[in-house]
Design a protein around this motif. Structure first.
Motif, PDB file in Angstrom:
ATOM      1  N   ARG A 129       0.856  -1.188   0.000  1.00 57.16           N
ATOM      2  CA  ARG A 129       0.000   0.000   0.000  1.00 57.16           C
ATOM      3  C   ARG A 129       0.885   1.228   0.000  1.00 57.16           C
ATOM      4  NH1 ARG A 129      -3.365   2.920   4.661  1.00 57.16           N
ATOM      5  NH2 ARG A 129      -2.048   1.713   6.048  1.00 57.16           N
ATOM      6  N   SER A 130       0.591   2.174  -0.871  1.00 62.66           N
ATOM      7  CA  SER A 130       1.374   3.414  -0.895  1.00 62.66           C
ATOM      8  C   SER A 130       0.538   4.537  -1.484  1.00 62.66           C
ATOM      9  CB  SER A 130       2.667   3.221  -1.700  1.00 62.66           C
ATOM     10  OG  SER A 130       2.471   3.466  -3.068  1.00 62.66           O
ATOM     11  N   ASP A 131       1.155   5.714  -1.513  1.00 61.34           N
ATOM     12  CA  ASP A 131       0.510   6.865  -2.138  1.00 61.34           C
ATOM     13  C   ASP A 131       0.910   6.984  -3.604  1.00 61.34           C
ATOM     14  OD1 ASP A 131       3.139   7.626  -1.898  1.00 61.34           O
ATOM     15  OD2 ASP A 131       2.761   9.282  -0.526  1.00 61.34           O
ATOM     16  N   GLY A 132       1.537   5.934  -4.136  1.00 61.85           N
ATOM     17  CA  GLY A 132       1.937   5.925  -5.537  1.00 61.85           C
ATOM     18  C   GLY A 132       3.369   6.350  -5.762  1.00 61.85           C
ATOM     19  N   LYS A 137      11.912  -3.002  -7.788  1.00 58.84           N
ATOM     20  CA  LYS A 137      12.774  -3.298  -8.931  1.00 58.84           C
ATOM     21  C   LYS A 137      13.215  -4.757  -8.859  1.00 58.84           C
ATOM     22  CE  LYS A 137      14.991   1.282  -9.292  1.00 58.84           C
ATOM     23  NZ  LYS A 137      16.317   1.954  -9.338  1.00 58.84           N
ATOM     24  N   HIS A 138      13.325  -5.387 -10.018  1.00 58.34           N
ATOM     25  CA  HIS A 138      13.860  -6.744 -10.041  1.00 58.34           C
ATOM     26  C   HIS A 138      14.656  -6.971 -11.312  1.00 58.34           C
ATOM     27  CE1 HIS A 138      10.435  -8.540 -12.592  1.00 58.34           C
ATOM     28  NE2 HIS A 138      10.088  -7.295 -12.370  1.00 58.34           N
ATOM     29  N   LEU A 139      15.590  -7.922 -11.209  1.00 59.45           N
ATOM     30  CA  LEU A 139      16.438  -8.282 -12.348  1.00 59.45           C
ATOM     31  C   LEU A 139      15.822  -9.495 -13.013  1.00 59.45           C
ATOM     32  CD1 LEU A 139      19.149  -7.607 -13.769  1.00 59.45           C
ATOM     33  CD2 LEU A 139      20.211  -9.340 -12.290  1.00 59.45           C
ATOM     34  N   GLU A 140      15.494  -9.360 -14.299  1.00 60.55           N
ATOM     35  CA  GLU A 140      14.848 -10.447 -15.033  1.00 60.55           C
ATOM     36  C   GLU A 140      15.486 -10.556 -16.414  1.00 60.55           C
ATOM     37  OE1 GLU A 140      10.315 -11.970 -16.020  1.00 60.55           O
ATOM     38  OE2 GLU A 140      10.647  -9.909 -15.383  1.00 60.55           O
ATOM     39  N   ASP A 141      16.043 -11.741 -16.697  1.00 65.10           N
ATOM     40  CA  ASP A 141      16.722 -11.976 -17.979  1.00 65.10           C
ATOM     41  C   ASP A 141      17.789 -10.913 -18.254  1.00 65.10           C
ATOM     42  OD1 ASP A 141      15.056 -14.200 -18.462  1.00 65.10           O
ATOM     43  OD2 ASP A 141      13.503 -12.911 -19.312  1.00 65.10           O
ATOM     44  N   GLY A 142      18.516 -10.538 -17.206  1.00 67.68           N
ATOM     45  CA  GLY A 142      19.612  -9.589 -17.348  1.00 67.68           C
ATOM     46  C   GLY A 142      19.198  -8.137 -17.430  1.00 67.68           C
ATOM     47  N   GLU A 143      17.906  -7.854 -17.336  1.00 70.31           N
ATOM     48  CA  GLU A 143      17.405  -6.484 -17.432  1.00 70.31           C
ATOM     49  C   GLU A 143      16.722  -6.086 -16.132  1.00 70.31           C
ATOM     50  OE1 GLU A 143      17.711  -4.381 -20.016  1.00 70.31           O
ATOM     51  OE2 GLU A 143      18.822  -5.843 -21.214  1.00 70.31           O
ATOM     52  N   ILE A 144      16.944  -4.846 -15.704  1.00 70.16           N
ATOM     53  CA  ILE A 144      16.270  -4.337 -14.510  1.00 70.16           C
ATOM     54  C   ILE A 144      14.901  -3.790 -14.913  1.00 70.16           C
ATOM     55  CG2 ILE A 144      16.297  -2.570 -12.714  1.00 70.16           C
ATOM     56  CD1 ILE A 144      19.353  -2.787 -12.737  1.00 70.16           C
ATOM     57  N   THR A 145      13.876  -4.300 -14.246  1.00 73.73           N
ATOM     58  CA  THR A 145      12.514  -3.846 -14.488  1.00 73.73           C
ATOM     59  C   THR A 145      11.999  -3.172 -13.223  1.00 73.73           C
ATOM     60  OG1 THR A 145      12.084  -5.651 -16.034  1.00 73.73           O
ATOM     61  CG2 THR A 145      10.160  -4.573 -15.064  1.00 73.73           C
ATOM     62  N   THR A 146      11.348  -2.040 -13.373  1.00 77.73           N
ATOM     63  CA  THR A 146      10.761  -1.328 -12.240  1.00 77.73           C
ATOM     64  C   THR A 146       9.249  -1.420 -12.304  1.00 77.73           C
ATOM     65  OG1 THR A 146      12.602   0.254 -12.181  1.00 77.73           O
ATOM     66  CG2 THR A 146      10.569   0.895 -11.064  1.00 77.73           C
ATOM     67  N   ILE A 147       8.647  -1.862 -11.197  1.00 77.90           N
ATOM     68  CA  ILE A 147       7.191  -1.859 -11.057  1.00 77.90           C
ATOM     69  C   ILE A 147       6.853  -0.697 -10.127  1.00 77.90           C
ATOM     70  CG2 ILE A 147       5.159  -3.131 -10.294  1.00 77.90           C
ATOM     71  CD1 ILE A 147       6.743  -5.726 -10.750  1.00 77.90           C
ATOM     72  N   ASP A 148       6.255   0.341 -10.679  1.00 76.57           N
ATOM     73  CA  ASP A 148       5.877   1.492  -9.865  1.00 76.57           C
ATOM     74  C   ASP A 148       4.597   1.188  -9.095  1.00 76.57           C
ATOM     75  OD1 ASP A 148       7.964   3.289 -10.594  1.00 76.57           O
ATOM     76  OD2 ASP A 148       6.987   3.568 -12.538  1.00 76.57           O
ATOM     77  N   ASP A 149       4.536   1.671  -7.860  1.00 80.68           N
ATOM     78  CA  ASP A 149       3.331   1.512  -7.059  1.00 80.68           C
ATOM     79  C   ASP A 149       2.185   2.302  -7.670  1.00 80.68           C
ATOM     80  OD1 ASP A 149       4.717  -0.007  -5.217  1.00 80.68           O
ATOM     81  OD2 ASP A 149       4.774   1.536  -3.669  1.00 80.68           O
ATOM     82  N   VAL A 150       0.984   1.798  -7.424  1.00 75.58           N
ATOM     83  CA  VAL A 150      -0.215   2.588  -7.676  1.00 75.58           C
ATOM     84  C   VAL A 150      -0.652   3.153  -6.326  1.00 75.58           C
ATOM     85  CG1 VAL A 150      -0.924   1.202  -9.650  1.00 75.58           C
ATOM     86  CG2 VAL A 150      -1.731   0.587  -7.353  1.00 75.58           C
ATOM     87  N   SER A 151      -1.537   4.096  -6.341  1.00 71.14           N
ATOM     88  CA  SER A 151      -2.068   4.619  -5.087  1.00 71.14           C
ATOM     89  C   SER A 151      -3.058   3.608  -4.525  1.00 71.14           C
ATOM     90  CB  SER A 151      -2.756   5.959  -5.338  1.00 71.14           C
ATOM     91  OG  SER A 151      -3.238   6.493  -4.126  1.00 71.14           O
ATOM     92  N   GLY A 152      -2.867   3.223  -3.285  1.00 71.98           N
ATOM     93  CA  GLY A 152      -3.723   2.214  -2.672  1.00 71.98           C
ATOM     94  C   GLY A 152      -3.010   0.872  -2.586  1.00 71.98           C
ATOM     95  N   GLN A 154      -1.829  -2.943  -3.814  1.00 71.87           N
ATOM     96  CA  GLN A 154      -1.350  -3.615  -5.022  1.00 71.87           C
ATOM     97  C   GLN A 154      -0.833  -4.996  -4.599  1.00 71.87           C
ATOM     98  OE1 GLN A 154       2.009  -1.556  -6.805  1.00 71.87           O
ATOM     99  NE2 GLN A 154       1.333  -2.113  -8.843  1.00 71.87           N
ATOM    100  N   VAL A 155      -1.057  -6.016  -5.438  1.00 74.60           N
ATOM    101  CA  VAL A 155      -0.599  -7.371  -5.129  1.00 74.60           C
ATOM    102  C   VAL A 155       0.387  -7.822  -6.206  1.00 74.60           C
ATOM    103  CG1 VAL A 155      -1.265  -9.770  -4.735  1.00 74.60           C
ATOM    104  CG2 VAL A 155      -2.798  -7.921  -4.022  1.00 74.60           C
ATOM    105  N   LYS A 156       1.557  -8.288  -5.755  1.00 70.04           N
ATOM    106  CA  LYS A 156       2.556  -8.857  -6.661  1.00 70.04           C
ATOM    107  C   LYS A 156       2.823 -10.297  -6.247  1.00 70.04           C
ATOM    108  CE  LYS A 156       5.461  -5.412  -5.849  1.00 70.04           C
ATOM    109  NZ  LYS A 156       4.550  -4.427  -5.251  1.00 70.04           N
ATOM    110  N   VAL A 157       3.075 -11.156  -7.236  1.00 67.58           N
ATOM    111  CA  VAL A 157       3.350 -12.571  -6.959  1.00 67.58           C
ATOM    112  C   VAL A 157       4.549 -13.008  -7.796  1.00 67.58           C
ATOM    113  CG1 VAL A 157       0.955 -13.105  -6.358  1.00 67.58           C
ATOM    114  CG2 VAL A 157       1.698 -13.343  -8.728  1.00 67.58           C
ATOM    115  N   GLY A 158       5.328 -13.949  -7.257  1.00 67.59           N
ATOM    116  CA  GLY A 158       6.485 -14.442  -7.987  1.00 67.59           C
ATOM    117  C   GLY A 158       7.245 -15.472  -7.181  1.00 67.59           C
TER     118      GLY A 158
END
Length: 200
Positions: A129-132, A137-152, A154-158
């Motif tokens: 939960r955040s204000d957005g 950030k995670h490293l996937e297949d050698g590339e850094i990917t950023t998942i920005d928060d939404v306001s409220g 959010q559910v991530k799985v992995g």
């Protein structure tokens, strides 16, 4: 790691009930602080290279952080700790999870440095939960990917791999207040059922 687009209304009722009781913007919480407290550096590409170079010497948890763990940080108000533990049990019961791995609150510019959790492998469910203003950030297949928060909420799985597997490097931080509740599930089929329940 992927973000789920729909959250079960029953689960949202639990999370919103917590949000109504606990406004993390109003608390001046004690922090677990390690390192020089520089979110930009410890969540940077440069630091990721540095910690990856340690190989197996990296133990798994973040080596640097600026957060409040509501279950373990010294000085958390007793009523807040009790309510957090009650929430963790309620969520664990709903998810049919054995235990809650973490419930942390990030202050402004709070963070967990790049790490891989290979000391505690398994399938993960992260409720944030955040204000957005937060990110994951995670490293996937050698590339850094950023998942920005939404306001409220959010559910991530992995999946976080163990020491005999490819490590799952990730970090998180926020320029505003943020909280995350995490669960680790050892069994893939059981975890997949939980993911399906969350999305139904």
């Amino acid at each position: 790691m992927k973000t789920l687009s729909n959250i079960n209304p029953e689960l949202m009722d639990i999370l919103n009930g917590w949000s109504e009781w606990f406004d993390y913007r109003e608390y001046d919480l004690p922090l677990n602080e390690r390192g020089e407290q520089d979110m930009e550096y410890y969540c940077s590409d440069e630091y990721l290279e540095e910690v990856m170079a340690k190989g197996k010497k990296h133990m798994g948890p973040p080596e640097y952080a600026r957060v409040c763990n509501l279950h373990t940080t010294a000085g958390v108000p007793s009523e807040l700790r009790k309510k957090s533990l009650e929430l963790s049990k309620q969520l664990a019961d709903w998810l049919c999870a054995k235990y809650n791995a973490v419930h942390v609150v990030y202050p402004e510019n709070g963070f967990m440095s790049w790490h891989n959790n290979w000391d505690c492998p398994g399938y993960n469910i992260l409720l944030s939960r955040s204000d957005g203003n937060g990110f994951f950030k995670h490293l996937e297949d050698g590339e850094i990917t950023t998942i920005d928060d939404v306001s409220g909420w959010q559910v991530k799985v992995g999946y976080y791999g163990g020491k005999t597997e490819d490590p799952y490097w990730h970090c998180a931080g926020s320029r505003g207040r943020r909280e995350t509740i995490g669960f680790v599930i050892p069994d893939k089929s059981f975890w997949q059922e939980m993911v399906n329940d969350i999305c139904s």
